[in-house]
Scaffold this motif. Structure first.
Motif, PDB file in Angstrom:
ATOM      1  N   ILE A   1      70.576   1.381  77.497  1.00  0.00           N
ATOM      2  CA  ILE A   1      71.004   0.311  78.403  1.00  0.00           C
ATOM      3  C   ILE A   1      70.976   0.824  79.850  1.00  0.00           C
ATOM      4  O   ILE A   1      70.593   0.108  80.777  1.00  0.00           O
ATOM      5  CB  ILE A   1      72.432  -0.168  78.074  1.00  0.00           C
ATOM      6  CG1 ILE A   1      72.516  -0.591  76.622  1.00  0.00           C
ATOM      7  CG2 ILE A   1      72.859  -1.285  78.999  1.00  0.00           C
ATOM      8  CD1 ILE A   1      71.972  -1.934  76.338  1.00  0.00           C
TER       9      ILE A   1
ATOM     10  N   LYS B   1      76.268  -3.358  96.621  1.00  0.00           N
ATOM     11  CA  LYS B   1      75.972  -4.504  95.768  1.00  0.00           C
ATOM     12  C   LYS B   1      75.560  -4.076  94.367  1.00  0.00           C
ATOM     13  O   LYS B   1      76.049  -4.611  93.368  1.00  0.00           O
ATOM     14  CB  LYS B   1      74.846  -5.332  96.389  1.00  0.00           C
ATOM     15  CG  LYS B   1      74.507  -6.548  95.575  1.00  0.00           C
ATOM     16  CD  LYS B   1      73.148  -7.098  95.917  1.00  0.00           C
ATOM     17  CE  LYS B   1      72.391  -7.395  94.644  1.00  0.00           C
ATOM     18  NZ  LYS B   1      70.985  -7.660  94.876  1.00  0.00           N
ATOM     19  N   GLU B   2      74.666  -3.091  94.295  1.00  0.00           N
ATOM     20  CA  GLU B   2      74.175  -2.654  92.987  1.00  0.00           C
ATOM     21  C   GLU B   2      75.311  -2.076  92.145  1.00  0.00           C
ATOM     22  O   GLU B   2      75.361  -2.251  90.933  1.00  0.00           O
ATOM     23  CB  GLU B   2      73.055  -1.624  93.157  1.00  0.00           C
ATOM     24  CG  GLU B   2      71.741  -2.212  93.665  1.00  0.00           C
ATOM     25  CD  GLU B   2      71.185  -3.275  92.741  1.00  0.00           C
ATOM     26  OE1 GLU B   2      71.259  -3.094  91.514  1.00  0.00           O
ATOM     27  OE2 GLU B   2      70.688  -4.300  93.251  1.00  0.00           O
TER      28      GLU B   2
ATOM     29  N   GLY C   1      78.409  -2.980  92.334  1.00  0.00           N
ATOM     30  CA  GLY C   1      79.175  -4.132  91.873  1.00  0.00           C
ATOM     31  C   GLY C   1      78.543  -4.760  90.643  1.00  0.00           C
ATOM     32  O   GLY C   1      79.210  -5.036  89.640  1.00  0.00           O
ATOM     33  N   VAL C   2      77.214  -4.979  90.710  1.00  0.00           N
ATOM     34  CA  VAL C   2      76.501  -5.587  89.590  1.00  0.00           C
ATOM     35  C   VAL C   2      76.658  -4.730  88.334  1.00  0.00           C
ATOM     36  O   VAL C   2      76.954  -5.235  87.248  1.00  0.00           O
ATOM     37  CB  VAL C   2      74.995  -5.761  89.926  1.00  0.00           C
ATOM     38  CG1 VAL C   2      74.219  -6.240  88.714  1.00  0.00           C
ATOM     39  CG2 VAL C   2      74.822  -6.725  91.087  1.00  0.00           C
TER      40      VAL C   2
ATOM     41  N   ILE D   1      80.222  -4.879  86.755  1.00  0.00           N
ATOM     42  CA  ILE D   1      80.453  -6.094  85.962  1.00  0.00           C
ATOM     43  C   ILE D   1      79.692  -6.021  84.633  1.00  0.00           C
ATOM     44  O   ILE D   1      80.253  -6.231  83.560  1.00  0.00           O
ATOM     45  CB  ILE D   1      80.019  -7.349  86.752  1.00  0.00           C
ATOM     46  CG1 ILE D   1      80.942  -7.520  87.960  1.00  0.00           C
ATOM     47  CG2 ILE D   1      80.045  -8.586  85.868  1.00  0.00           C
ATOM     48  CD1 ILE D   1      80.587  -8.698  88.832  1.00  0.00           C
ATOM     49  N   ASN D   2      78.390  -5.673  84.718  1.00  0.00           N
ATOM     50  CA  ASN D   2      77.604  -5.557  83.492  1.00  0.00           C
ATOM     51  C   ASN D   2      78.195  -4.505  82.552  1.00  0.00           C
ATOM     52  O   ASN D   2      78.225  -4.695  81.335  1.00  0.00           O
ATOM     53  CB  ASN D   2      76.146  -5.197  83.802  1.00  0.00           C
ATOM     54  CG  ASN D   2      75.304  -6.426  84.102  1.00  0.00           C
ATOM     55  OD1 ASN D   2      75.545  -7.483  83.538  1.00  0.00           O
ATOM     56  ND2 ASN D   2      74.345  -6.292  84.999  1.00  0.00           N
TER      57      ASN D   2
ATOM     58  N   MET E   1      79.364   3.549  78.811  1.00  0.00           N
ATOM     59  CA  MET E   1      78.376   2.554  79.211  1.00  0.00           C
ATOM     60  C   MET E   1      78.580   2.163  80.674  1.00  0.00           C
ATOM     61  O   MET E   1      77.612   2.098  81.450  1.00  0.00           O
ATOM     62  CB  MET E   1      78.560   1.320  78.343  1.00  0.00           C
ATOM     63  CG  MET E   1      77.424   0.402  78.468  1.00  0.00           C
ATOM     64  SD  MET E   1      76.573   0.367  76.923  1.00  0.00           S
ATOM     65  CE  MET E   1      76.598  -1.362  76.660  1.00  0.00           C
TER      66      MET E   1
ATOM     67  N   ILE F   1      81.392  -5.897  80.874  1.00  0.00           N
ATOM     68  CA  ILE F   1      81.089  -6.957  79.903  1.00  0.00           C
ATOM     69  C   ILE F   1      80.382  -6.400  78.674  1.00  0.00           C
ATOM     70  O   ILE F   1      80.862  -6.503  77.544  1.00  0.00           O
ATOM     71  CB  ILE F   1      80.216  -8.068  80.535  1.00  0.00           C
ATOM     72  CG1 ILE F   1      81.013  -8.773  81.646  1.00  0.00           C
ATOM     73  CG2 ILE F   1      79.764  -9.066  79.475  1.00  0.00           C
ATOM     74  CD1 ILE F   1      80.211  -9.780  82.425  1.00  0.00           C
ATOM     75  N   TRP F   2      79.213  -5.781  78.900  1.00  0.00           N
ATOM     76  CA  TRP F   2      78.423  -5.336  77.752  1.00  0.00           C
ATOM     77  C   TRP F   2      79.046  -4.118  77.093  1.00  0.00           C
ATOM     78  O   TRP F   2      78.935  -3.935  75.885  1.00  0.00           O
ATOM     79  CB  TRP F   2      76.977  -5.055  78.165  1.00  0.00           C
ATOM     80  CG  TRP F   2      76.309  -6.295  78.685  1.00  0.00           C
ATOM     81  CD1 TRP F   2      75.835  -6.499  79.940  1.00  0.00           C
ATOM     82  CD2 TRP F   2      76.072  -7.505  77.963  1.00  0.00           C
ATOM     83  NE1 TRP F   2      75.322  -7.765  80.055  1.00  0.00           N
ATOM     84  CE2 TRP F   2      75.452  -8.402  78.857  1.00  0.00           C
ATOM     85  CE3 TRP F   2      76.336  -7.922  76.659  1.00  0.00           C
ATOM     86  CZ2 TRP F   2      75.083  -9.691  78.485  1.00  0.00           C
ATOM     87  CZ3 TRP F   2      75.961  -9.206  76.287  1.00  0.00           C
ATOM     88  CH2 TRP F   2      75.352 -10.077  77.194  1.00  0.00           C
TER      89      TRP F   2
ATOM     90  N   VAL G   1      81.550  -5.484  74.720  1.00  0.00           N
ATOM     91  CA  VAL G   1      80.901  -6.027  73.523  1.00  0.00           C
ATOM     92  C   VAL G   1      80.561  -4.894  72.560  1.00  0.00           C
ATOM     93  O   VAL G   1      80.926  -4.920  71.379  1.00  0.00           O
ATOM     94  CB  VAL G   1      79.614  -6.792  73.912  1.00  0.00           C
ATOM     95  CG1 VAL G   1      78.808  -7.143  72.667  1.00  0.00           C
ATOM     96  CG2 VAL G   1      79.958  -8.028  74.722  1.00  0.00           C
TER      97      VAL G   1
ATOM     98  N   SER H   1      68.807  -0.976  82.800  1.00  0.00           N
ATOM     99  CA  SER H   1      69.455  -1.458  84.020  1.00  0.00           C
ATOM    100  C   SER H   1      68.909  -0.722  85.250  1.00  0.00           C
ATOM    101  O   SER H   1      68.653  -1.328  86.293  1.00  0.00           O
ATOM    102  CB  SER H   1      70.959  -1.262  83.880  1.00  0.00           C
ATOM    103  OG  SER H   1      71.605  -1.605  85.060  1.00  0.00           O
TER     104      SER H   1
END
Lengths: 478, 478
Positions: free
Chosen positions: A347, A379-380, A382-383, A386-387, A416, A390-391, A394, A351
């Motif tokens: 992953i 920004k990156e 931050g992205v 969040i990813n 992760m 979340i993932w 999961v 990414s």
């Protein structure tokens, strides 16, 4: 008129298919004919005829899509008066296979009507004998132009400009210009403007053809010309020029030396090729291919084109392997780690590749300056965060259900998230660093980022697991 | 004359840098001025002046490279009469941020001078109110054209054509045409040919401007026109048209409906944008990005752009993890396997990405037909086999030295070769299959091939190790 040779574009694929069918038929018949001593028949004539109907640019396309034996057969069948145009149109890799099939005499015949800039394109692949002979057949001006073109790199304006210059003085009337133009048999291709020079060939401006047509013929050139046109210099970067062509919607533009003397001309067709090639090369470089490959290149050639980056990848994979080796003991205690660790690494790689692809593209378009590095990085990050949450959650929950260990799930989620953050930082910093070191940011960037997220991902995941196990938080199986 | 607005290209980066410095200065001053109730000063005026000097296409570029707050500040400072041109020039993602900052009144003012085809480009991002108001301000012909343009997809010729048609009859003399042209104030951009139609607007041919200039004015249009020009149909694929433009070096070309009626015109500038975008999209798609991203897009937007493929990757990584899980027992017996397995998977991924990138690129250029699938497959298998034997041996020998087990080295070499063969087959077959299913072969191809070579690589390597251990050929540590 070139326009009359061109057939509607829609049926092109059909015609290529027909030719391929004919080629198969011919190959079969040839074998049969040779075995039984028969003359060659219908398919040969039909093939010849189909090829004669094709525009030379289409033949170039066809040659690129044929395996070597069929390619050379078609090449033999093509009328020799179109050899030169076709040679200039095909890709470098394919051109090499065609030239290898021609003797010096044929090459000279194909090249003898070429302009200096076209000869310069071909020159690197010609033998010295052939080049000398071609040189000696040129007049002084053409020879000087050829030498000038050869003195620039392919990625400089000087290496791409042509010398088909239509120039006038600024003190004549449009009527005179119109009369002057009528004395020509043909114009240089892509003539949308005429260059206005003084007696020393210093560029004073350009006269767009439309101004010539729109205005009263009694007006003087000086009254209607544009005196501040976009100009280029021979030592400028060609890709920058291509971007200027795209931005300002140019069709042709003058090239001047440092004294303002008109020395050549750039046209949109060369720029379109360059834009396509540049984006393409970027894509191939990212994937770790050294250069554009003839898809039917010999196996050996392809191996050489690819193995440099495979070797780099082998080294980075080996490093990742040694990182895992550090945690031998931890894996022995909990073998589930071996199964889960590639998820973290994978992953991260995915990414990181998303980020780096976007950054490399934006850099090629000059959208990124070092001034905004930190904003981008922010920004990156931050992205990724969040990813990651979340993932990571999961997959952490899945790990919990599979292995019944909440601490393993927590390690998964944290690893992760951390690896995605690493991917984001590297995705921004690798291309930035490469540019600072004066290197092409696309070159092998995909291999590099994957290396980071693999080694990094294994280290983060196994390291966290080691800590959790050491502190007795995570139960072991062994 | 547009040419006079354009400044030499070389200083552009410098000027962008100056503007960025001014922006920082202005932001500081603004804060200071607000705190101390002072009027805004020098930097504001200077900023305004620098921006006024820039060509609108350069402003579009500048806007794309600025973070959102600075971007909107510059957008406010740009003279409103250039709003329309700039809006049409920036990328979709950036345009959205600019439109979001404008009220309906400003948008209508910016759009009111646009042609029907330009309005159609903007339409998807306008509110219904604005679109209705703009529609009502158009005359019948313009409204019909707008509706026609909106009825085609962006990737169809009809969605990209413009309506700026200059047409003549074939029974007039060139002299008449010259006089007719002089009555215009301006020509459509990229006019390199005039369309020749009959009284029903059926296209009879084209008159290249150069024929108009080269020939005797007493000749008739019918005598010098090209009567078999390259034509396009509105429902044709736009990328195919772009390739035809590149192949035949076109600058403009007529678009006709099924009855041969002239309905529009394609120009090279739109085609250049398309060629760049298409290659770019391919690159982004391969990396698993859904669309071109504004590099300063909000974090949330970026997350959404990327997570579809991350989710796919998560599933494939999970499958790979389960494959490893199958061999829990084997890894427990020989923990070195855990360290070595990512090498096999990684090299396979790298090699597979090289193959698939090359194939996807060749497909976009129409160089690959299903007819030559098997030849390509054969070649790629050959390349992989050689690379597998060479690099497999290298890493096999390294494994032997590290772990002192020749059988482990043998497993390494065999697994590597087999995984490279798998990568080669998948690299050819995945894009071929996607095309057969009518899908874009670039879409996520990198994610898919990596999934194959990961799961496949783990299975091959651990499976071979399992066999070797079961038959007592390989010694175990546990």
């Amino acid at each position: 008129m070139i326009e009359t040779e061109i057939k509607p574009q829609e049926s092109l694929q059909d015609r290529f298919d027909q030719i391929q069918t004919l080629l198969r038929q011919y190959n079969k018949e040839k074998q049969h004919a040779e075995e039984n001593d028969l003359p060659l028949t219908a398919s040969y004539t039909e093939l010849q005829q189909k090829l004669d109907e094709l525009h030379w640019a289409d033949i170039a396309d066809l040659l690129e899509s044929l395996p070597l034996d069929d390619r050379l057969l078609v090449w033999q069948l093509v009328k020799s008066d179109r050899d030169g145009d076709i040679l200039l149109e095909v890709s470098d890799a394919v051109r090499e296979t065609l030239l290898a099939d021609m003797d010096d005499h044929e090459i000279i015949a194909a090249a003898k009507d070429m302009d200096a800039d076209e000869l310069a394109d071909l020159a690197p692949e010609l033998s010295n004998d052939v080049l000398q002979e071609l040189m000696s057949s040129l007049d002084t001006q053409q020879r000087e132009r050829l030498q000038s073109a050869l003195s620039y790199e392919e990625d400089q304006v000087g290496g791409l400009m042509d010398f088909e210059i239509l120039s006038i003085r600024d003190d004549v009337s449009l009527e005179t210009v119109l009369r002057y133009l009528r004395r020509f048999k043909e114009f240089p291709s892509h003539t949308d403007k005429i260059f206005v020079v003084n007696s020393e060939a210093i560029l004073k401006g350009v006269l767009p053809i439309k101004q010539l047509l729109l205005n009263d013929p009694d007006l003087l050139v000086a009254e209607v010309m544009a005196d501040d046109p976009v100009i280029f210099h021979p030592d400028e970067d060609a890709y920058g020029a291509a971007q200027a062509f795209e931005r300002y919607d140019l069709i042709s533009a003058p090239v001047v030396d440092n004294n303002g003397k008109l020395v050549g001309r750039l046209t949109i067709d060369e720029m379109v090729h360059l834009i396509r090639e540049e984006t393409e090369t970027e894509m191939l470089n990212m994937a770790g291919l050294r250069e554009e490959e003839d898809i039917f290149a010999s196996v050996w050639r392809s191996v050489r084109n690819r193995w440099a980056w495979l070797a780099v990848n082998l080294v980075t994979a080996f490093i990742a392997s040694r990182v895992i080796g550090l945690f031998d003991g931890t894996i022995e205690k909990l073998v589930a780690l071996a199964a889960l660790m590639p998820i973290v690494a994978g992953i991260g790689g995915n990414s990181g590749n998303q980020t780096i692809t976007m950054i490399v593209r934006a850099m090629a378009l000059d959208q990124i300056t070092t001034a905004n590095t930190f904003r981008l990085l922010g920004k990156e990050i931050g992205v990724s965060f969040i990813n990651g949450i979340i993932w990571g959650s999961v997959i952490g929950i899945v790990a919990y259900y599979l292995y019944g260990s909440w601490s393993l799930g927590l390690v998964m989620m944290s690893a992760m998230t951390l690896n995605l953050l690493l991917a984001a930082c590297m995705g921004v910093l690798i291309p930035m660093t490469m540019v600072k070191c004066g290197r092409d940011p696309a070159l092998g960037s995909s291999v590099l980022i994957t290396a980071m997220t693999d080694s990094g991902g294994f280290f983060i995941f196994l390291g966290l697991a080691y800590l959790f196990i050491s502190f007795g938080i995570m139960p072991v199986t062994g």
